[in-house]
Design a protein around this motif. Structure first.
Motif, mmCIF file in Angstrom:
data_model
loop_
_atom_site.group_PDB
_atom_site.id
_atom_site.type_symbol
_atom_site.label_atom_id
_atom_site.label_comp_id
_atom_site.label_asym_id
_atom_site.label_seq_id
_atom_site.Cartn_x
_atom_site.Cartn_y
_atom_site.Cartn_z
ATOM 1 N N UNK A 21 11.482 -65.713 22.278
ATOM 2 C CA UNK A 21 12.595 -65.330 21.015
ATOM 3 C C UNK A 21 13.911 -65.860 21.477
ATOM 4 N N UNK A 22 14.316 -65.120 22.803
ATOM 5 C CA UNK A 22 15.397 -65.083 23.585
ATOM 6 C C UNK A 22 15.955 -66.632 23.794
ATOM 7 N N UNK A 23 14.929 -67.338 24.310
ATOM 8 C CA UNK A 23 15.319 -68.710 24.537
ATOM 9 C C UNK A 23 15.915 -69.682 23.160
ATOM 10 N N UNK A 24 14.898 -69.304 22.338
ATOM 11 C CA UNK A 24 15.232 -70.048 20.867
ATOM 12 C C UNK A 24 16.747 -69.498 20.525
ATOM 13 N N UNK A 25 17.040 -68.477 20.645
ATOM 14 C CA UNK A 25 18.247 -67.654 20.088
ATOM 15 C C UNK A 25 19.445 -68.476 21.056
ATOM 16 N N UNK A 26 19.444 -68.562 22.094
ATOM 17 C CA UNK A 26 20.453 -68.988 23.168
ATOM 18 C C UNK A 26 20.494 -70.702 23.029
ATOM 19 N N UNK A 27 19.275 -71.150 23.216
ATOM 20 C CA UNK A 27 19.150 -72.815 22.846
ATOM 21 C C UNK A 27 19.501 -73.026 21.298
ATOM 22 N N UNK A 28 18.773 -72.773 20.495
ATOM 23 C CA UNK A 28 18.983 -73.164 19.146
ATOM 24 C C UNK A 28 20.000 -72.829 18.308
ATOM 25 N N UNK A 103 33.879 -63.702 17.059
ATOM 26 C CA UNK A 103 33.039 -62.980 16.397
ATOM 27 C C UNK A 103 32.065 -62.263 17.392
ATOM 28 N N UNK A 104 31.888 -60.980 17.092
ATOM 29 C CA UNK A 104 31.117 -60.001 17.885
ATOM 30 C C UNK A 104 29.638 -59.847 17.406
ATOM 31 N N UNK A 105 28.758 -60.326 18.076
ATOM 32 C CA UNK A 105 27.401 -60.057 17.573
ATOM 33 C C UNK A 105 26.506 -59.674 18.552
ATOM 34 N N UNK A 106 25.209 -59.489 18.248
ATOM 35 C CA UNK A 106 23.975 -59.103 19.118
ATOM 36 C C UNK A 106 23.123 -60.082 19.177
ATOM 37 N N UNK A 107 22.662 -60.153 20.447
ATOM 38 C CA UNK A 107 21.401 -61.099 20.910
ATOM 39 C C UNK A 107 20.084 -60.340 20.378
ATOM 40 N N UNK A 108 18.917 -60.814 20.225
ATOM 41 C CA UNK A 108 17.663 -60.317 19.697
ATOM 42 C C UNK A 108 17.547 -58.848 20.602
ATOM 43 N N UNK A 109 17.943 -58.704 21.748
ATOM 44 C CA UNK A 109 17.648 -57.539 22.599
ATOM 45 C C UNK A 109 18.674 -56.471 22.439
ATOM 46 N N UNK A 110 19.721 -56.777 21.943
ATOM 47 C CA UNK A 110 21.035 -56.055 21.592
ATOM 48 C C UNK A 110 22.167 -56.102 22.675
ATOM 49 N N UNK A 111 21.921 -57.275 23.262
ATOM 50 C CA UNK A 111 23.265 -57.424 24.297
ATOM 51 C C UNK A 111 24.278 -57.828 23.332
ATOM 52 N N UNK A 112 25.521 -57.306 23.855
ATOM 53 C CA UNK A 112 26.741 -57.620 22.991
ATOM 54 C C UNK A 112 27.026 -58.827 23.473
ATOM 55 N N UNK A 113 27.784 -59.599 22.544
ATOM 56 C CA UNK A 113 28.139 -60.913 22.857
ATOM 57 C C UNK A 113 29.148 -61.321 21.861
ATOM 58 N N UNK A 114 30.164 -62.323 22.077
ATOM 59 C CA UNK A 114 31.315 -62.677 21.407
ATOM 60 C C UNK A 114 31.473 -64.249 21.738
ATOM 61 N N UNK A 115 31.772 -64.726 20.593
ATOM 62 C CA UNK A 115 32.064 -66.208 20.437
ATOM 63 C C UNK A 115 33.733 -66.076 20.476
ATOM 64 N N UNK A 116 34.425 -66.797 21.467
ATOM 65 C CA UNK A 116 35.707 -66.616 21.360
ATOM 66 C C UNK A 116 36.755 -68.108 21.461
ATOM 67 N N UNK A 117 37.576 -68.224 20.571
ATOM 68 C CA UNK A 117 38.544 -69.384 21.010
ATOM 69 C C UNK A 117 39.697 -68.847 21.459
ATOM 70 N N UNK A 118 40.121 -69.409 22.568
ATOM 71 C CA UNK A 118 41.052 -69.121 23.330
ATOM 72 C C UNK A 118 40.962 -69.066 24.955
#
Length: 138
Positions: A21-28, A103-118
Motif C-alpha cells: 500500500x505504501x509503495x503504491x502511495x509514494x510511487x503511483x 498542501x499538507x496531507x497524510x500517507x496511509x500510516x499517518x505520516x504528516x507530509x507536505x507538497x511545497x512550491x518554493x
C-alpha cells in the motif's frame, strides 16, 4: 581543515504497516521512482531524496500530534494537478498558511507530509519583504 558538520539530508525512513500500500502511495500517487523492494522494505527516489519504507507491524496509524512533517518539492506548474490527485486520495491535516503553495496531507500510516512550491531562498525573501512577522533573517 574544515570543521565536521552535517552536509545535507541523506534519506528519510518511514515505518509502514502495509508495504505494498505504501509503495503504491509514494510511487503511483506522488510519482516517486521505485529503486528496490524486498519483503520488509523498499527504496524510492524523489529527485535527489532517498526514501526508505520499512515494514513495521506496529506502525502508528494516527499522525503525531505536533507539526513535525516531511515536505516534498513540487514545480509550480505541476502543483495544482498533483495537489488535486492527493486531495482525492489522502486526508488533509492542515490548511495552507505559508509562503509558497503547500498542501499538507497524510500517507496511509499517518505520516504528516507536505507538497511545497518554493525554496529556502524564496521563504527568506518573503520574510525580508514582511519584517513585521517576528522572523529575523540573518
Amino acid at each position: 581543515m574544515t570543521a565536521a558538520k552535517v552536509i545535507g539530508l541523506n534519506h528519510l525512513t518511514f515505518a509502514v504497516s502495509d508495504l505494498d500500500r505504501s509503495v503504491g502511495f509514494y510511487r503511483d500517487l506522488l510519482g516517486c521512482e521505485l529503486k528496490a523492494i524486498w519483503a520488509t522494505g523498499a527504496y524510492l527516489e524523489a529527485g535527489s531524496l532517498w526514501l526508505c519504507l520499512s515494514l513495521d507491524e506496529a506502525a502508528r496509524r494516527e499522525p503525531h500530534p505536533d507539526y513535525t512533517h516531511a515536505a516534498f518539492s513540487v514545480e509550480a506548474g505541476a502543483f495544482e494537478a498533483l495537489a488535486a490527485r492527493v486531495r482525492a486520495a489522502a486526508a488533509i491535516w492542515k490548511a495552507d498558511r505559508s509562503e509558497g503553495a503547500s498542501l499538507y496531507f497524510l500517507d496511509p500510516d499517518g505520516h504528516r507530509l507536505e507538497l511545497h512550491v518554493g525554496t529556502l531562498d524564496s521563504r527568506l525573501a518573503h520574510y525580508r519583504r514582511h519584517p513585521g512577522t517576528g522572523v529575523t533573517v540573518t
